[in-house]
Write a protein that holds these residues in place. Structure first.
Motif, PDB file in Angstrom:
ATOM      1  N   GLN A  57      24.499 -28.541  23.396  1.00 35.30           N
ATOM      2  CA  GLN A  57      24.775 -27.262  23.031  1.00 35.30           C
ATOM      3  C   GLN A  57      23.737 -26.757  22.144  1.00 35.30           C
ATOM      4  OE1 GLN A  57      28.767 -27.442  21.437  1.00 35.30           O
ATOM      5  NE2 GLN A  57      29.418 -28.690  23.049  1.00 35.30           N
ATOM      6  N   PRO A  58      23.086 -25.606  22.393  1.00 32.66           N
ATOM      7  CA  PRO A  58      21.973 -25.016  21.561  1.00 32.66           C
ATOM      8  C   PRO A  58      22.837 -24.104  20.697  1.00 32.66           C
ATOM      9  CG  PRO A  58      22.067 -24.070  23.537  1.00 32.66           C
ATOM     10  CD  PRO A  58      23.205 -24.822  23.762  1.00 32.66           C
ATOM     11  N   TYR A  59      23.514 -24.539  19.572  1.00 31.29           N
ATOM     12  CA  TYR A  59      24.070 -23.798  18.781  1.00 31.29           C
ATOM     13  C   TYR A  59      23.256 -23.125  17.963  1.00 31.29           C
ATOM     14  CZ  TYR A  59      23.276 -27.082  14.957  1.00 31.29           C
ATOM     15  OH  TYR A  59      22.736 -28.027  14.174  1.00 31.29           O
ATOM     16  N   GLY A  60      21.999 -23.499  17.611  1.00 36.02           N
ATOM     17  CA  GLY A  60      20.975 -22.690  16.970  1.00 36.02           C
ATOM     18  C   GLY A  60      20.332 -21.407  17.383  1.00 36.02           C
ATOM     19  N   ASP A  61      20.749 -21.244  18.836  1.00 40.16           N
ATOM     20  CA  ASP A  61      20.361 -20.004  19.263  1.00 40.16           C
ATOM     21  C   ASP A  61      21.457 -19.061  19.029  1.00 40.16           C
ATOM     22  OD1 ASP A  61      20.304 -18.014  21.550  1.00 40.16           O
ATOM     23  OD2 ASP A  61      18.810 -19.235  22.490  1.00 40.16           O
ATOM     24  N   PRO A  62      20.746 -17.719  18.548  1.00 41.70           N
ATOM     25  CA  PRO A  62      21.968 -16.765  18.086  1.00 41.70           C
ATOM     26  C   PRO A  62      22.778 -16.155  19.013  1.00 41.70           C
ATOM     27  CG  PRO A  62      19.549 -16.414  17.196  1.00 41.70           C
ATOM     28  CD  PRO A  62      19.450 -17.411  18.059  1.00 41.70           C
ATOM     29  N   PHE A  64      24.189 -18.233  21.348  1.00 42.06           N
ATOM     30  CA  PHE A  64      25.211 -19.190  21.783  1.00 42.06           C
ATOM     31  C   PHE A  64      26.655 -18.850  21.924  1.00 42.06           C
ATOM     32  CE2 PHE A  64      27.272 -23.267  21.730  1.00 42.06           C
ATOM     33  CZ  PHE A  64      27.053 -23.542  23.012  1.00 42.06           C
ATOM     34  N   ALA A  65      26.921 -18.451  20.247  1.00 47.77           N
ATOM     35  CA  ALA A  65      28.463 -18.430  19.933  1.00 47.77           C
ATOM     36  C   ALA A  65      28.921 -17.224  20.589  1.00 47.77           C
ATOM     37  CB  ALA A  65      28.297 -18.144  18.638  1.00 47.77           C
ATOM     38  N   GLY A  66      28.265 -16.205  20.956  1.00 48.83           N
ATOM     39  CA  GLY A  66      28.876 -15.095  21.782  1.00 48.83           C
ATOM     40  C   GLY A  66      29.059 -15.539  23.174  1.00 48.83           C
ATOM     41  N   LEU A  67      28.423 -16.456  23.906  1.00 49.54           N
ATOM     42  CA  LEU A  67      28.779 -16.883  25.078  1.00 49.54           C
ATOM     43  C   LEU A  67      29.552 -17.969  25.321  1.00 49.54           C
ATOM     44  CD1 LEU A  67      24.861 -17.003  26.372  1.00 49.54           C
ATOM     45  CD2 LEU A  67      26.413 -15.251  27.027  1.00 49.54           C
ATOM     46  N   ARG A  68      29.356 -18.851  24.411  1.00 49.12           N
ATOM     47  CA  ARG A  68      30.410 -20.102  24.476  1.00 49.12           C
ATOM     48  C   ARG A  68      31.377 -20.282  23.417  1.00 49.12           C
ATOM     49  NH1 ARG A  68      28.759 -23.947  28.394  1.00 49.12           N
ATOM     50  NH2 ARG A  68      27.890 -22.716  30.207  1.00 49.12           N
ATOM     51  N   THR A 321      26.460 -21.196  34.789  1.00 43.97           N
ATOM     52  CA  THR A 321      26.357 -19.923  34.129  1.00 43.97           C
ATOM     53  C   THR A 321      26.407 -20.116  32.781  1.00 43.97           C
ATOM     54  OG1 THR A 321      28.595 -19.451  34.759  1.00 43.97           O
ATOM     55  CG2 THR A 321      27.036 -18.588  36.356  1.00 43.97           C
ATOM     56  N   ALA A 322      25.581 -19.099  32.027  1.00 41.43           N
ATOM     57  CA  ALA A 322      25.666 -19.196  30.688  1.00 41.43           C
ATOM     58  C   ALA A 322      27.234 -18.799  30.216  1.00 41.43           C
ATOM     59  CB  ALA A 322      24.499 -18.171  30.101  1.00 41.43           C
ATOM     60  N   ARG A 323      27.848 -17.750  30.732  1.00 46.93           N
ATOM     61  CA  ARG A 323      29.091 -17.438  30.261  1.00 46.93           C
ATOM     62  C   ARG A 323      30.280 -18.025  31.047  1.00 46.93           C
ATOM     63  NH1 ARG A 323      25.955 -12.931  31.094  1.00 46.93           N
ATOM     64  NH2 ARG A 323      25.531 -11.680  29.313  1.00 46.93           N
ATOM     65  N   ARG A 324      31.189 -18.318  30.484  1.00 45.77           N
ATOM     66  CA  ARG A 324      32.512 -18.920  31.049  1.00 45.77           C
ATOM     67  C   ARG A 324      33.035 -17.931  32.103  1.00 45.77           C
ATOM     68  NH1 ARG A 324      35.345 -24.118  28.696  1.00 45.77           N
ATOM     69  NH2 ARG A 324      33.545 -25.201  27.596  1.00 45.77           N
ATOM     70  N   ASN A 325      33.747 -18.482  33.256  1.00 41.57           N
ATOM     71  CA  ASN A 325      34.418 -17.361  33.796  1.00 41.57           C
ATOM     72  C   ASN A 325      36.262 -17.618  33.386  1.00 41.57           C
ATOM     73  OD1 ASN A 325      35.769 -19.932  34.976  1.00 41.57           O
ATOM     74  ND2 ASN A 325      34.457 -20.012  36.486  1.00 41.57           N
ATOM     75  N   GLY A 356      15.723 -19.163  25.395  1.00 37.20           N
ATOM     76  CA  GLY A 356      16.502 -18.097  24.601  1.00 37.20           C
ATOM     77  C   GLY A 356      17.806 -18.017  25.525  1.00 37.20           C
ATOM     78  N   LEU A 357      18.905 -17.477  24.992  1.00 39.82           N
ATOM     79  CA  LEU A 357      19.990 -17.156  25.552  1.00 39.82           C
ATOM     80  C   LEU A 357      20.558 -15.633  25.578  1.00 39.82           C
ATOM     81  CD1 LEU A 357      22.146 -20.087  24.531  1.00 39.82           C
ATOM     82  CD2 LEU A 357      21.107 -19.658  26.991  1.00 39.82           C
ATOM     83  N   ASP A 358      19.658 -14.916  24.892  1.00 41.34           N
ATOM     84  CA  ASP A 358      19.861 -13.444  25.043  1.00 41.34           C
ATOM     85  C   ASP A 358      19.818 -13.049  26.462  1.00 41.34           C
ATOM     86  OD1 ASP A 358      17.006 -11.868  25.166  1.00 41.34           O
ATOM     87  OD2 ASP A 358      17.098 -13.837  24.177  1.00 41.34           O
ATOM     88  N   GLU A 359      20.554 -11.855  26.623  1.00 33.64           N
ATOM     89  CA  GLU A 359      20.726 -11.489  28.303  1.00 33.64           C
ATOM     90  C   GLU A 359      19.299 -11.246  28.816  1.00 33.64           C
ATOM     91  OE1 GLU A 359      23.308  -8.377  30.984  1.00 33.64           O
ATOM     92  OE2 GLU A 359      23.338  -8.358  28.832  1.00 33.64           O
ATOM     93  N   ALA A 360      18.362 -10.597  28.038  1.00 36.98           N
ATOM     94  CA  ALA A 360      17.117 -10.460  28.932  1.00 36.98           C
ATOM     95  C   ALA A 360      16.531 -11.681  29.122  1.00 36.98           C
ATOM     96  CB  ALA A 360      16.273  -9.528  27.893  1.00 36.98           C
TER      97      ALA A 360
END
Length: 411
Positions: A57-62, A64-68, A321-325, A356-360
């Protein structure tokens, strides 16, 4: 040339009825190859698309918390911090001693060249074929088979499989003999005698059955079962229940380790159950526990000296997918994760060019963006373990792969 001795052919030749074969924990195809040298390679195919973002889990990515959601670091039953940026899924806690000893590592944001359709079948075909696309069909065989064909001094019987289906990763021009009974051979005395009579003049089937009995009943006890049809059907039900309770990976690891301590140098098998569309927390934890059992079983079975010459690599057809369903799961994605283990490994690292995990930064704004071809890491493993030239790897083993920089995976 491949000689397939499957369950249907076996039953047809011996006139045994289907209930004479009880279900076995060895439901996973298992393939071996004998090549020169002392280095061992174990390839585990994780069928179903493992969610690498949950495993490491890449919790250091800003983002990540919003996605998971933020991982509960510090919880005795939660994820374990690895390096200040990535955390390990709690179901892999049994592997932490390997991480601390530099014998466990990961490569994030990798994938095969397969894109967009996200079909398990096509994704697994491409993973095992090692090709850039499926336009060539399966005519090129599996990439491990091509590795075997390039090794001078490889034995005539280069591989065989146990289970319901052959491992396509070892299909191809190099000779393969395969036994796939799907089962322990729980035969009545009459059926066992019939099989022996039918096969006594057929050396191929005779040798195959001897091998099957060894695998199906490795503790050396007799396999003949008294009680006829009713007893055998009862055994089928009992064995199927034991499969559901787990433990198959331990048995597979024990048998693989036995072969790897002898003349075998390459082994491959698969673990299914990674398609986590629903209830991912429960399903993924179960799969990771099975994977952990397999790796620790190999380590124990091989012993210290052979383990030092062993590399284990676990690969999957794509990520999630990055986001849960809405069903507390994840759907088919793109970028995924490789797991590496073994005494020969330069581990204790999470490798990969993190996108990175931001949407872009997501692939199609939905998946982890793959930043490197997983075949390149496999290629560098083969270069280090078996001395295959880089040009041979990029032209023959993994046609069209961009090898890139050496990740220095092996000590």
């Amino acid at each position: 040339m491949t000689e397939m001795l499957n369950r249907r052919a076996f039953l047809g030749r011996s006139a045994l009825i289907g209930c004479s074969l009880a279900a076995s924990p060895l439901v996973t195809p298992l393939s071996f190859a004998a090549v020169p040298g002392d280095n061992r390679l174990v390839v585990i195919v994780l069928r179903g698309g493992m969610d690498g973002l949950d495993v490491v889990q890449p919790y250091g990515d800003p983002a990540f918390a919003g996605l998971r959601g933020a991982p509960a670091l510090g919880d005795p039953e939660g994820p374990v911090d690895l390096d200040g940026y990535f955390a390990l899924h709690p179901a892999l806690r049994p592997l932490l001693p390997l991480w601390k000893d530099g014998q466990l590592g990961f490569v994030h944001a990798v994938s095969t060249p397969y894109r967009d359709k996200r079909s398990h079948f096509d994704g697994q075909d491409l993973l095992e074929a090692g090709l850039t696309d499926l336009g060539q069909g399966r005519s090129g065989g599996g990439w491990l088979n091509r590795v075997v064909g390039l090794q001078s001094g490889a034995t005539a019987e280069t591989a065989y499989a146990i289970g319901r289906d052959g491992m396509a990763i070892l299909d191809g021009a190099a000779p393969v003999a395969r036994w796939a009974p799907e089962s322990d051979l729980a035969l009545s005395p009459q059926a066992l005698r019939l099989a022996q009579l039918v096969m006594q003049d057929d050396p191929v089937f005779s040798a195959t059955m001897e091998q099957a009995l060894e695998i199906a009943d490795s503790d050396g006890d007799a396999v003949a079962v008294e009680g006829g049809r009713r007893k055998m059907l009862s055994m089928v039900k009992s064995d199927m229940q034991s499969v559901g309770r787990g433990g198959a990976e331990t048995r597979i690891a024990e048998f693989a380790a036995k072969r790897l301590r002898a003349d075998t140098r390459i082994a491959s098998f698969s673990i299914s159950g990674w398609d986590t569309h629903r209830s991912q927390d429960r399903v993924l934890a179960r799969g990771l526990s099975r994977l952990s059992e397999a790796i620790l079983g190999l380590q124990k079975g091989l012993g210290g000296q052979v383990w030092k010459r062993t590399t284990v690599v676990a690969v999957t057809e794509f990520g999630r997918t990055a986001r849960r369903n809405g069903s507390d799961g994840t759907d088919h994605g793109t970028g995924g994760l490789m797991l590496l283990a073994g005494g020969a490994l330069r581990g204790g690292r999470v490798l990969g060019d993190w996108p990175g995990l931001d949407e872009a930064s997501l692939y199609q704004r939905r998946d982890l963006m793959p930043t490197r071809d997983l075949r390149a890491h496999l290629g560098w493993l083969l270069h280090s373990l078996y001395g295959l030239p880089l040009s041979t790897i990029s032209q023959t083993v993994f046609p069209g792969v961009d090898m890139g920089d050496d990740p220095k995976l092996i000590l």
